[in-house]
Structure formats: C-alpha cells, structure tokens
Scaffold this motif. Sequence first.
Motif, PDB file in Angstrom:
ATOM      1  N   LEU A   5      -1.755  -0.867  -3.979  1.00 36.36           N
ATOM      2  CA  LEU A   5      -2.865   0.007  -3.629  1.00 36.36           C
ATOM      3  C   LEU A   5      -2.323   1.412  -3.409  1.00 36.36           C
ATOM      4  CD1 LEU A   5      -4.706  -2.222  -0.997  1.00 36.36           C
ATOM      5  CD2 LEU A   5      -5.485  -1.722  -3.317  1.00 36.36           C
ATOM      6  N   LEU A  57      -7.213  -4.797  -9.511  1.00 34.53           N
ATOM      7  CA  LEU A  57      -5.922  -5.407  -9.160  1.00 34.53           C
ATOM      8  C   LEU A  57      -5.511  -6.515 -10.126  1.00 34.53           C
ATOM      9  CD1 LEU A  57      -6.385  -5.634  -5.273  1.00 34.53           C
ATOM     10  CD2 LEU A  57      -5.288  -3.821  -6.591  1.00 34.53           C
ATOM     11  N   TRP A  82      -5.721   1.796  -7.436  1.00 33.92           N
ATOM     12  CA  TRP A  82      -4.556   0.913  -7.526  1.00 33.92           C
ATOM     13  C   TRP A  82      -3.804   1.218  -8.817  1.00 33.92           C
ATOM     14  CZ3 TRP A  82      -3.751  -2.646 -11.510  1.00 33.92           C
ATOM     15  CH2 TRP A  82      -4.840  -2.936 -12.332  1.00 33.92           C
ATOM     16  N   LYS A 108       0.840  -1.187   0.000  1.00 29.92           N
ATOM     17  CA  LYS A 108       0.000   0.000   0.000  1.00 29.92           C
ATOM     18  C   LYS A 108       0.884   1.248   0.000  1.00 29.92           C
ATOM     19  CE  LYS A 108      -3.770  -0.218   2.388  1.00 29.92           C
ATOM     20  NZ  LYS A 108      -4.702  -0.278   3.545  1.00 29.92           N
TER      21      LYS A 108
END
Length: 444
Positions: free
Chosen positions: A81, A120, A92, A42
């Motif tokens: 992310l 994703l 993303w 992330k």
Amino acid sequence: MTMAAMAVLPSRFIKCFSLSSASAPVSTLQEIASASPQGVAKVVLKKGKTQLFKYGSPMVYSGAVDRIIGRPPPKTGEVVLVADGAEVPIGWGLYNSVSMFCVRLMQLEEEASREPTCALNMERLLEHRINAATDLRRQLGLPSINTNAYRLVNSEGDRLSGLIVDVFGDVAVVASSAAWVEKYKQEIEAFINKVDGISHINWRPSVDILKEEGLDLLQLKHASVASPSQVEVKENGIRYAISLEGQKTGFYADQRENRQFISTIAKGKRVLDVCCYSGGFSLNAAHGGAVSVTGVDSSMPALELAEKNIVLNGLDSERITFLKQDASDFMKKAAARNETWDIVVLDPPKLAPRKEVLQNASGMYRNLNALAMRLTKKGGVLMTCSCSGAMTQSGTFMRVIQGAAAMAGRKVTILRQAGAASDHPIDPSYPEGAYLSNIMLRVL
C-alpha cells in the motif's frame, strides 16, 4: 448533548463537534489489505508528497518515502500500500528495495473503489491492462492489412511501468526493464498469448537497467523458445525484414507516422537518409516517388536488412543506394563537394541516455544538424530527430537546432513537429515517457 444545550454553543464548536462525530471514510484498499492473511506492508509518504501521486505519477522515488510499516519488511516485487502521512492509503503498487523507484504505483484508491476485483491483485490487473492496451490498438486500426508492426504495451503510457511489448507479425517482443516484470513473466506471457494473431513471444530483458533494479543477472537466464531470428512485416504497405536480435526490440515502430509523411513529399525529389538503420525513411521516400535515395549507416547488419528490403519491395536498386559510412564523415565529405539534396532526414541514435551527458550530447546534435543543414538544398526540407529522452524532456532541442543553423550559416523555419506514433501513448502525469522529437524544417 441535547439540542437545547447545542443551541447555546458558538457555531464553530458545533461545526467541530459535527466533524468529529462523522465517521471517517472507509478505504477500499485498507479493507482488502486487512483481509489478507499475509498482511500488506504500507509505504508512507513524506508530508507534501502525496498530491503528486494522487495526480497519477506512477513512480514513487525513495526520497519521497517517510517510513515503511510492516514486519518483516516487504521484498522486491511484493504488493504494498502507498499511504499519505496519516497512513490512509492513496493507492497500491509493487515494491523495490534497491531501485531509486521504491514503488511503481499500479492503482489509486479511487480506481480500487470502482474496480475492486483488481485491487492488490497483480494478475487480475495485468489481464485488465493488457486487454485495455489491445483494445486501444484496435481502435487505432492496428494491426491492419497494411500494417502489422506496432507497439502493444507502452510502459507508463499503458499504466504498466517497466513493460514494453512490440508486435511484429505473429511475434511479440517483450522488453523488460523492471524487477516486477521478471517476477510476473509467466503471467505476462499467458495474457499476451491470448492476443489474436500472436504465435511467438521473444523475451528481451534490459540487463543494464535490471541490474540497477537489484536483480542478479543469473536470474535473467531465460529458457530458449522457438522464435524466429528474423520476421517479415508490413508498415503502411511497405515490407520490411526485421532482425529480432537487432537494436531495441528489432524495429523502430515509433517513427511510423513520420516515415509515412516523408512518402507524401518525396515525389520527384533527391533524398538523403542519414543514420538510416534498415531503411525506413529511405523506403518510404522511394515508395513516394523520389528520383534518387541515398541511405547512410555505420552498421553493416542494418544495411544488409536495408538491401534485403529493396528486394522485398521490388524497388529499383539504381534509384536507392545504401552506404556503410560514419554519418559525420559522410556529411563532411559531401559538404566539401558542395553536394545537396532536396530532402534530408537525420535520425541519429540516442546520444543523451542520461541528463548527466546532455551538455556533451547537445554539442554532438548541434554539429550533426549543422552538417545536415549544409547538405539541404536552399528551400529544401530537413527532418531532424532525437530519440534521447533527456533532450526531448529538457526542451532544449529547438535551441540546439537554432545553434546548428547559426553554425551552418543557414536560416530555418519549422514546418512540422511530431513525436512517436499514436500506439506509443504518454501519461501526462509522467512526462518522462516522452522521448522522441521529430522536427521538420525548411532550410534557407
């Protein structure tokens, strides 16, 4: 707490209690990421930076990043992310550990909620975006009987930052300028091969840019494919021989609509095409009925193509002439002879590839335009162009033109302003995608 107890509390406390009791919205991306056995890193943005990307800007600069959560850290080309300061995902994208573009955003949270099959998943997203780009070109009437040279994918404009695909007949030329494009080369080629009419793919990595992306140049040694070095295409009914080993992807399809406009005003006129490359504006002028056309360029390979294009279109070589000369030298000598043309086209190469050289480039553009104005017959037309993104995005091209007019002792008025053809879409949240300026002037 009973309703009776709540009744005696101040209203502001009741409001706070209600908010804290409400369940927080569930993030589609976070749910999908949590189900990934490998885990998804992330990239957390700094405070105040989130809104820019929620509005759609696809490039997350390293300076906008506060921290990266994930062990081990993500590698270049991996899906990550992108989250706000509270670590709630906003979208993303694809990570790069070296580039100034830390992440190229591919899909926002809201879109993932509507299209979770692409969330994703770069392979599915590629297929979806390339299909969408193909559908858009079909809506624009491309390809057609009269035009089979066009841009199929325009980087950020088609939401595939770093990927450009031009189609010339049955050949697709891929210009790669991002590390992720190289990583997904096989998938990109597979989806492009599904586009009707494409039989060959010519892969052209932008080596200098990819070096800045952190790629080892040895990785860019692609297996040779059976693709022709030259192809013949049609644009607005005019035939062109294109070298796939030439500049850019081989042909400047971005000027298609501007070239066609020249054909509509050229009848009975004398036309000068400065920096003519393979003769795009010249051929349109001749096709439109110009009495004489002179094209000037310093590249012999380009002029060899231009000469070939005269033959391909059955044009009178007495009426259209191509000269190998430096643009500035030619115009200075023509001005010394007091020679003028009814229509002058000035389309120089990119003089300002970066903002750092914009000031010097502005001087070059000013000098070239001043010379071109001196060669334009009083009351005639000058179509002047800049393909430098730094110039177009700075908004200074018009001031450069005004300075050129003062230098040439001429007065100009604007007749038409344009950019790249419609198959070169621009994302308004990424204005850096605009690079071509085409301005038509009346010169007095």
